[in-house]
Design a protein around this motif. Structure first.
Motif, short mmCIF file in Angstrom:
data_model
loop_
_atom_site.label_atom_id
_atom_site.label_comp_id
_atom_site.label_asym_id
_atom_site.label_seq_id
_atom_site.Cartn_x
_atom_site.Cartn_y
_atom_site.Cartn_z
N PHE A 61 3.25 -10.50 6.52
CA PHE A 61 4.39 -9.69 6.11
C PHE A 61 4.03 -8.81 4.91
O PHE A 61 4.39 -7.63 4.85
CB PHE A 61 5.59 -10.58 5.77
CG PHE A 61 6.00 -11.48 6.91
CD1 PHE A 61 6.36 -10.96 8.14
CD2 PHE A 61 6.02 -12.86 6.75
CE1 PHE A 61 6.75 -11.78 9.19
CE2 PHE A 61 6.39 -13.69 7.79
CZ PHE A 61 6.76 -13.15 9.01
N GLU A 62 3.31 -9.40 3.95
CA GLU A 62 2.91 -8.63 2.76
C GLU A 62 1.88 -7.57 3.13
O GLU A 62 1.90 -6.44 2.61
CB GLU A 62 2.36 -9.56 1.69
CG GLU A 62 1.88 -8.85 0.43
CD GLU A 62 2.97 -8.08 -0.29
OE1 GLU A 62 2.63 -7.15 -1.04
OE2 GLU A 62 4.18 -8.40 -0.09
N VAL A 63 0.95 -7.93 4.02
CA VAL A 63 -0.04 -6.95 4.48
C VAL A 63 0.66 -5.75 5.11
O VAL A 63 0.34 -4.59 4.83
CB VAL A 63 -1.01 -7.58 5.50
CG1 VAL A 63 -1.92 -6.51 6.12
CG2 VAL A 63 -1.86 -8.65 4.83
N ALA A 64 1.66 -6.02 5.95
CA ALA A 64 2.39 -4.93 6.62
C ALA A 64 3.11 -4.06 5.61
O ALA A 64 3.09 -2.83 5.71
CB ALA A 64 3.38 -5.51 7.62
N ARG A 65 3.75 -4.69 4.63
CA ARG A 65 4.46 -3.90 3.62
C ARG A 65 3.51 -2.98 2.87
O ARG A 65 3.83 -1.82 2.58
CB ARG A 65 5.20 -4.83 2.65
CG ARG A 65 6.48 -5.42 3.22
CD ARG A 65 7.28 -6.13 2.16
NE ARG A 65 6.66 -7.41 1.78
CZ ARG A 65 6.95 -8.57 2.35
NH1 ARG A 65 7.84 -8.63 3.32
NH2 ARG A 65 6.36 -9.67 1.94
N ARG A 66 2.32 -3.47 2.56
CA ARG A 66 1.34 -2.64 1.83
C ARG A 66 0.80 -1.52 2.71
O ARG A 66 0.56 -0.41 2.24
CB ARG A 66 0.20 -3.52 1.30
CG ARG A 66 0.66 -4.53 0.26
CD ARG A 66 -0.51 -5.15 -0.46
NE ARG A 66 -0.10 -6.22 -1.35
CZ ARG A 66 -0.89 -6.79 -2.25
NH1 ARG A 66 -2.15 -6.40 -2.38
NH2 ARG A 66 -0.44 -7.77 -3.02
N LEU A 67 0.58 -1.82 3.97
CA LEU A 67 0.13 -0.78 4.89
C LEU A 67 1.16 0.33 5.01
O LEU A 67 0.82 1.52 5.02
CB LEU A 67 -0.16 -1.38 6.26
CG LEU A 67 -1.40 -2.27 6.39
CD1 LEU A 67 -1.38 -3.00 7.72
CD2 LEU A 67 -2.68 -1.44 6.24
#
Length: 310
Positions: free
Chosen positions: A69-75
């Motif tokens: 979820f955090e990876v997606a937000r940063r992307l």
């Protein structure tokens, strides 16, 4: 010879901390003709996505350290990777986790245990849409147009052409990836007006003698609004005349003031030139435009500026 969008290799980035999952998906996608990249943690995923720009990302929701979820937000917060579709892989089908995946920027999800053929079908569907968007955006970038895409549910600037980024930085530097609040309000109001077949007026930002005008274009299938930008000012008009007729900077300045009804003496006073020098510049302008009179030169220039602002 440059590689076209249609025959460019189809690239998928798989992000999962479990080797068996990576191996299963890698082999299936490779056999289906995809170029496969892998990452076993969030940090590596962000690096590979930024450098290699995959067409689709398969992202494990639960990983140690930085979760999916955090990876997606940063992307999605990075302009360089915000456009890449993210398909979550998760063993969690509870509503809260599905909602979290979409709120983080996911476009779809598949459940574990992974069924490779299902994944391939979903990837193919999302990749086709992503490539169409990529082709359209590349065309706008190449044309030098100023266009932005705004996601209204988050207020985020999800994409902008280089020209739009330059203009926004000069008129209203964004707060991170957020669009200006008054611009968001204008889009909301304009969208409602459009549904009622009412006139949608442009939105403007003014800095000194310069004005940045926004026009609402259309809403994409993803719910993002496309907005075009153009600068209206003496400087912008003069800059537009230079490539239109192959003029020098001074010739464009003279022609611009002719469109404003100024005499040679007036133009000389504005530009610090003698009337005779202004006349010489006009002779060159006439020759480059293929006209013989001041009125014809002004009319051609005005029509060119008007066409550029449409």
């Amino acid at each position: 010879m440059p590689t076209s969008e249609s025959n460019r290799p189809k690239v998928v980035l798989i992000v999962d901390d479990i080797p068996d999952n990576l191996s299963l998906l890698h082999d299936a996608l490779d056999e289906a003709g995809y170029t496969v990249l892998v990452a076993t943690d969030g940090a590596a995923a962000l690096t590979r996505a930024g450098r290699q720009q995959p067409d689709v990302i398969l992202l494990d929701a639960l990983m140690p350290g930085m979760d999916g979820f955090e990876v997606a937000r940063r992307l999605k917060a990075d302009f360089a990777t915000a456009h890449i579709p993210i398909v979550f892989m998760t063993g969690l089908t509870e509503t809260e986790h599905v909602v979290a995946a979409f709120e983080a920027g996911g476009i779809d999800y598949v459940t574990k245990p992974i069924r490779p053929q299902e994944v391939i079908v979903r990837i193919a569907a999302h990749m086709q849409g992503a490539r169409q968007v990529s082709l359209a955006r590349s065309a706008l970038d190449a044309s030098g147009q100023a266009t932005i895409a705004i996601r209204m549910d988050t207020g985020a600037l999800v994409w902008q052409t280089p020209k739009a980024r330059q203009l926004l930085a000069e008129f209203a530097p964004p707060d991170g990836d957020k669009a200006p609040a008054d611009l968001l309000q204008w889009i909301t109001t304009s969208a409602l007006a459009r549904t009622g077949n009412q006139t949608v007026l442009p939105f403007s930002l003014v800095v000194a003698d310069r004005r940045l005008v926004f026009n609402l274009n259309e809403q994409t299938a993803d719910g993002e609004w496309l907005v075009s930008l153009r600068e209206e000012s003496d400087r912008a008009s003069i800059d537009a005349l230079i490539p239109a007729f192959g003029l020098t900077q001074r010739e464009a300045e003279v022609l611009y003031w002719v469109t404003k009804g100024k005499t040679n003496r007036d133009i000389g006073d504005i530009l610090g030139l003698s009337p005779r020098t202004v006349h010489k510049h006009l002779e060159h302008v006439f020759a480059k435009q293929g006209v013989e009179t001041r009125t014809a030169a002004a009319t051609l220039a005005i029509n060119t500026l008007k066409a550029g602002g449409d």
